[in-house]
Design a protein around this motif. Structure first.
Motif, mmCIF file in Angstrom:
data_model
loop_
_atom_site.group_PDB
_atom_site.id
_atom_site.type_symbol
_atom_site.label_atom_id
_atom_site.label_comp_id
_atom_site.label_asym_id
_atom_site.label_seq_id
_atom_site.Cartn_x
_atom_site.Cartn_y
_atom_site.Cartn_z
ATOM 1 N N LYS A 242 0.768 -1.270 -0.011
ATOM 2 C CA LYS A 242 0.057 0.021 0.050
ATOM 3 C C LYS A 242 0.529 1.263 0.120
ATOM 4 N N GLU A 243 2.220 0.862 -0.314
ATOM 5 C CA GLU A 243 3.032 2.242 -0.252
ATOM 6 C C GLU A 243 3.124 2.799 -1.672
ATOM 7 N N HIS A 244 3.817 4.187 -1.608
ATOM 8 C CA HIS A 244 3.962 4.713 -2.551
ATOM 9 C C HIS A 244 5.390 4.641 -3.217
ATOM 10 N N VAL A 245 5.724 4.249 -4.323
ATOM 11 C CA VAL A 245 7.139 3.901 -5.031
ATOM 12 C C VAL A 245 7.379 5.166 -6.110
ATOM 13 N N ASP A 246 8.777 5.156 -6.393
ATOM 14 C CA ASP A 246 9.044 5.984 -7.363
ATOM 15 C C ASP A 246 9.236 4.925 -8.782
ATOM 16 N N ARG A 247 8.327 5.355 -9.925
ATOM 17 C CA ARG A 247 8.235 4.696 -10.998
ATOM 18 C C ARG A 247 8.916 5.533 -12.136
ATOM 19 N N LEU A 248 9.581 4.843 -12.883
ATOM 20 C CA LEU A 248 10.553 5.779 -13.944
ATOM 21 C C LEU A 248 9.948 4.895 -15.441
ATOM 22 N N PRO A 249 9.095 5.728 -16.037
ATOM 23 C CA PRO A 249 8.685 5.127 -17.615
ATOM 24 C C PRO A 249 9.750 5.555 -18.393
ATOM 25 N N ILE A 250 10.385 4.898 -19.314
ATOM 26 C CA ILE A 250 11.601 5.079 -20.253
ATOM 27 C C ILE A 250 11.069 4.871 -21.538
ATOM 28 N N ILE A 251 10.804 5.820 -22.490
ATOM 29 C CA ILE A 251 10.562 5.594 -23.830
ATOM 30 C C ILE A 251 11.579 6.237 -24.825
ATOM 31 N N ILE A 252 11.593 5.454 -25.828
ATOM 32 C CA ILE A 252 12.509 5.741 -26.847
ATOM 33 C C ILE A 252 11.850 6.484 -28.360
ATOM 34 N N SER A 253 12.094 7.140 -28.702
ATOM 35 C CA SER A 253 11.408 7.693 -30.196
ATOM 36 C C SER A 253 12.372 8.020 -31.132
ATOM 37 N N GLY A 254 12.001 7.893 -32.546
ATOM 38 C CA GLY A 254 12.673 8.158 -33.595
ATOM 39 C C GLY A 254 11.700 8.318 -34.849
ATOM 40 N N ILE A 255 12.210 8.126 -36.085
ATOM 41 C CA ILE A 255 11.423 8.253 -37.404
ATOM 42 C C ILE A 255 10.342 7.193 -37.216
ATOM 43 N N GLY A 256 10.657 6.044 -36.712
ATOM 44 C CA GLY A 256 9.692 4.739 -37.027
ATOM 45 C C GLY A 256 8.602 4.950 -36.057
ATOM 46 N N GLY A 257 8.725 6.027 -34.831
ATOM 47 C CA GLY A 257 7.594 5.907 -33.977
ATOM 48 C C GLY A 257 8.147 5.770 -32.758
ATOM 49 N N ALA A 258 7.642 5.343 -31.456
ATOM 50 C CA ALA A 258 7.946 5.228 -30.179
ATOM 51 C C ALA A 258 7.783 3.856 -29.495
ATOM 52 N N GLN A 259 8.571 3.527 -28.564
ATOM 53 C CA GLN A 259 8.735 2.304 -27.989
ATOM 54 C C GLN A 259 8.839 2.491 -26.513
ATOM 55 N N LEU A 260 7.797 2.010 -25.840
ATOM 56 C CA LEU A 260 8.239 1.868 -24.314
ATOM 57 C C LEU A 260 9.070 0.990 -23.849
ATOM 58 N N LEU A 261 10.194 1.181 -23.162
ATOM 59 C CA LEU A 261 11.305 0.043 -22.791
ATOM 60 C C LEU A 261 11.219 -0.442 -21.486
ATOM 61 N N ALA A 262 10.684 0.376 -20.537
ATOM 62 C CA ALA A 262 10.570 -0.218 -19.281
ATOM 63 C C ALA A 262 9.779 0.853 -18.329
ATOM 64 N N VAL A 263 9.285 0.293 -17.257
ATOM 65 C CA VAL A 263 8.672 1.363 -16.295
ATOM 66 C C VAL A 263 9.422 0.943 -14.862
ATOM 67 N N ALA A 264 10.776 1.370 -14.789
ATOM 68 C CA ALA A 264 11.681 0.805 -13.661
ATOM 69 C C ALA A 264 10.935 1.293 -12.386
ATOM 70 N N LYS A 265 11.166 0.469 -11.257
ATOM 71 C CA LYS A 265 10.925 0.878 -9.878
ATOM 72 C C LYS A 265 12.304 1.173 -9.276
ATOM 73 N N LEU A 266 12.176 2.342 -8.700
ATOM 74 C CA LEU A 266 13.707 2.992 -8.088
ATOM 75 C C LEU A 266 13.517 3.079 -6.761
ATOM 76 N N GLY A 267 14.647 2.809 -5.951
ATOM 77 C CA GLY A 267 14.726 2.840 -4.579
ATOM 78 C C GLY A 267 14.587 4.223 -4.271
ATOM 79 N N SER A 268 15.071 5.043 -5.012
ATOM 80 C CA SER A 268 14.952 6.483 -4.683
ATOM 81 C C SER A 268 15.027 7.537 -5.766
ATOM 82 N N GLY A 269 14.503 8.656 -5.709
ATOM 83 C CA GLY A 269 14.456 9.505 -6.987
ATOM 84 C C GLY A 269 15.528 10.371 -7.311
#
Length: 387
Positions: A242-269
Motif C-alpha cells: 500500500k506504499e507509494h514508490v518511484d516509477r520511471l517510464p522510459i521511452i525511445i522515439s525516432g522516425i519509426g515511432g516510439a517504444q516503451l522500454l521499461a517502467v523501472a521501480k527506483l529505490g529513490s528519486g
C-alpha cells in the motif's frame, strides 16, 4: 515483535528520512542543522519493533522493566549474558521434538515391514506374489492402493499467450483467474479434472508467456535511425503493498515511432538511480549506440551539474547527447512570469479565477470565442494598469 513486513516498512521510512537529509547536506541553514541533530538523536534511541501489546503479553516482570528502560532516551540498560534457564528449557524442548520424530519414523517402518510380511505369508504362489510386493514397494504403495488406481494429475494447460494477456489486461489475480476459468470450462462442457487449472500453474504460465512476449517484442524491434530517450519519474502506488514508490517510464522515439522500454521501480528519486535505470533499459534493448538525444523535465535531479541524471547518463554511455528540455516545464516559467506581472503574487496553490474557468470549460463554445481585451471592462482595467 511486530510482523516482518511492518519492520521493513519502519526501516524504509527511516531510510527515506536519511535520503531527504542527504539531499540538503550542502544547505547549512538552521532548519537543516536542526533536522540533522534530531536525526542523530533518533539513531541513539531504540529502534522499537516490539508488539503493540508487548507489555501486556509479557509475563516476566524483569523483561517488562528492561523494555521500558530501552524505550527511554539514550536506551538505559544493556543485554547481559546468556539466560541459562531459558537455554536449558529450549534444549529440553528440542530433544523432546527429536525423540518424537524418531519414534514416529520407527513406528512407520515397523508398520510397513509387518504389512509386507503379511502379504508374503498369505500368498498361495510365492514366486508371483513376491514380484508383486517388490513392484508395490518400488512405487511406495505397500499396503495401499496400487499405482494404477491412483488419481493422475491433470497436465493439460489451457493458458495461451492471448489468454494470459487478457488476464493481465483485466487485472485478474491468479486466484480469481482460477475460479473464472474453472466455471467457464465447466459451462462449455469440459471435464475440469483433466485441465491443469490451479493458482500456481496459472501463475507459472502467465510468467512464462509474459517473458516470451517481452523477448519477442525486443527481437522484433529494429530501428536504424537516431533515437531520443525520454523519461519522467512518477510517485505511484506499489503493486504489492500500500506504499507509494518511484516509477520511471522510459521511452525511445525516432522516425519509426516510439517504444516503451521499461517502467523501472527506483529505490529513490536521485539522479544516480534514474541514470542507472535509463542506461540499463537502453542496453537491454540494444539501442544504446543509436541514442543521440535526451528529453527530460527541468528538475534538479535531472539537470544537476554534478549528480544530475543527464550528466550521469552521458558519463555511463561515454558520449555527448543533445539535451531536449521539456517545453511544458519551460513554458511554465513563462506563464508564471506573466501571471505575476498581471495578477500579482499568490500564495494559494489554486487560483479561483482559473478554478472557475476549469469548472466552466465544458460549457464554453470553443468554436466561437473572443479574447478578454475585447470586453470593455477588461480593456479599461488593462489600460488603467498600463497607465
Amino acid at each position: 515483535m511486530i510482523r516482518k513486513d511492518n519492520i521493513v516498512t519502519k526501516i524504509e521510512k527511516l531510510h527515506r528520512e536519511y535520503e531527504l537529509l542527504k539531499k540538503g547536506r550542502y544547505r547549512r541553514s538552521e532548519a537543516q542543522i536542526s533536522k540533522e541533530k534530531d536525526f542523530e538523536v533518533l539513531l541513539d534511541n531504540l529502534f522499537d519493533v516490539a508488539h503493540g501489546n508487548a507489555l501486556t503479553m509479557m509475563t516476566n516482570q524483569e523483561d517488562k522493566e528492561f523494555l521500558l528502560a530501552q524505550r527511554e532516551p539514550g536506551r538505559r540498560g544493556r543485554m547481559g549474558g546468556v539466560d541459562s534457564v531459558l537455554a536449558a528449557q529450549e534444549t529440553r524442548q528440542s530433544l523432546r521434538l527429536e525423540k518424537a520424530a524418531a519414534f514416529s519414523a520407527r513406528k512407520q517402518e515397523e508398520a510397513a515391514a509387518s504389512s509386507s510380511v503379511a502379504q508374503l505369508e498369505s500368498s498361495p504362489s510365492s514366486s508371483s506374489n513376491i514380484s508383486a510386493v517388490v513392484s508395490d514397494e518400488e512405487y511406495g504403495a505397500v499396503g495401499g492402493a496400487s499405482p494404477a488406481k491412483r488419481a493422475k494429475r491433470a497436465t493439460k494447460n489451457i493458458v495461451s499467450p492471448a489468454l494470459a494477456a487478457t488476464l493481465d489486461r483485466t487485472k485478474l489475480t491468479d486466484r480469481s483467474a482460477t475460479y473464472v476459468l474453472t466455471e467457464a470450462a465447466r459451462c462449455l462442457g469440459q471435464n475440469v479434472e483433466e485441465l491443469n487449472i490451479n493458482r500456481s500453474s496459472i501463475r507459472r504460465q502467465r510468467l512464462k508467456h509474459r517473458a516470451a512476449m517481452a523477448s519477442k517484442i525486443r527481437e522484433e524491434f529494429r530501428s536504424g535511425t537516431p533515437l531520443v530517450v525520454h523519461w519522467d519519474g512518477k510517485l505511484v502506488m506499489d503493486l504489492t503493498t500500500k506504499e507509494h514508490v518511484d516509477r520511471l517510464p522510459i521511452i525511445i522515439s525516432g522516425i519509426g515511432g516510439a517504444q516503451l522500454l521499461a517502467v523501472a521501480k527506483l529505490g529513490s528519486g536521485t539522479g544516480e538511480s534514474m541514470a542507472a535505470a535509463v542506461v540499463s533499459a537502453l542496453e537491454t534493448w540494444g539501442v544504446a549506440d543509436q541514442v543521440v538525444g535526451m528529453s527530460f523535465d527541468t528538475t534538479a535531479s535531472n539537470t544537476g551539474r554534478r549528480n544530475g541524471a543527464c550528466v550521469l547518463i552521458e558519463q555511463k554511455m561515454g558520449k555527448d547527447l543533445l539535451h531536449f528540455a521539456c517545453r511544458h516545464h519551460i513554458l511554465e516559467l513563462v506563464v508564471h512570469a506573466v501571471f505575476v506581472r498581471v495578477l500579482g503574487c499568490s500564495s494559494s496553490p489554486e487560483h479561483l479565477l482559473f478554478k472557475r474557468f476549469q469548472t466552466s470549460w465544458e460549457s464554453i463554445d470553443r468554436e466561437d470565442f473572443g479574447t478578454g481585451i475585447m470586453v470593455e471592462e477588461v480593456g479599461d482595467c488593462s489600460r488603467g494598469r498600463q497607465g
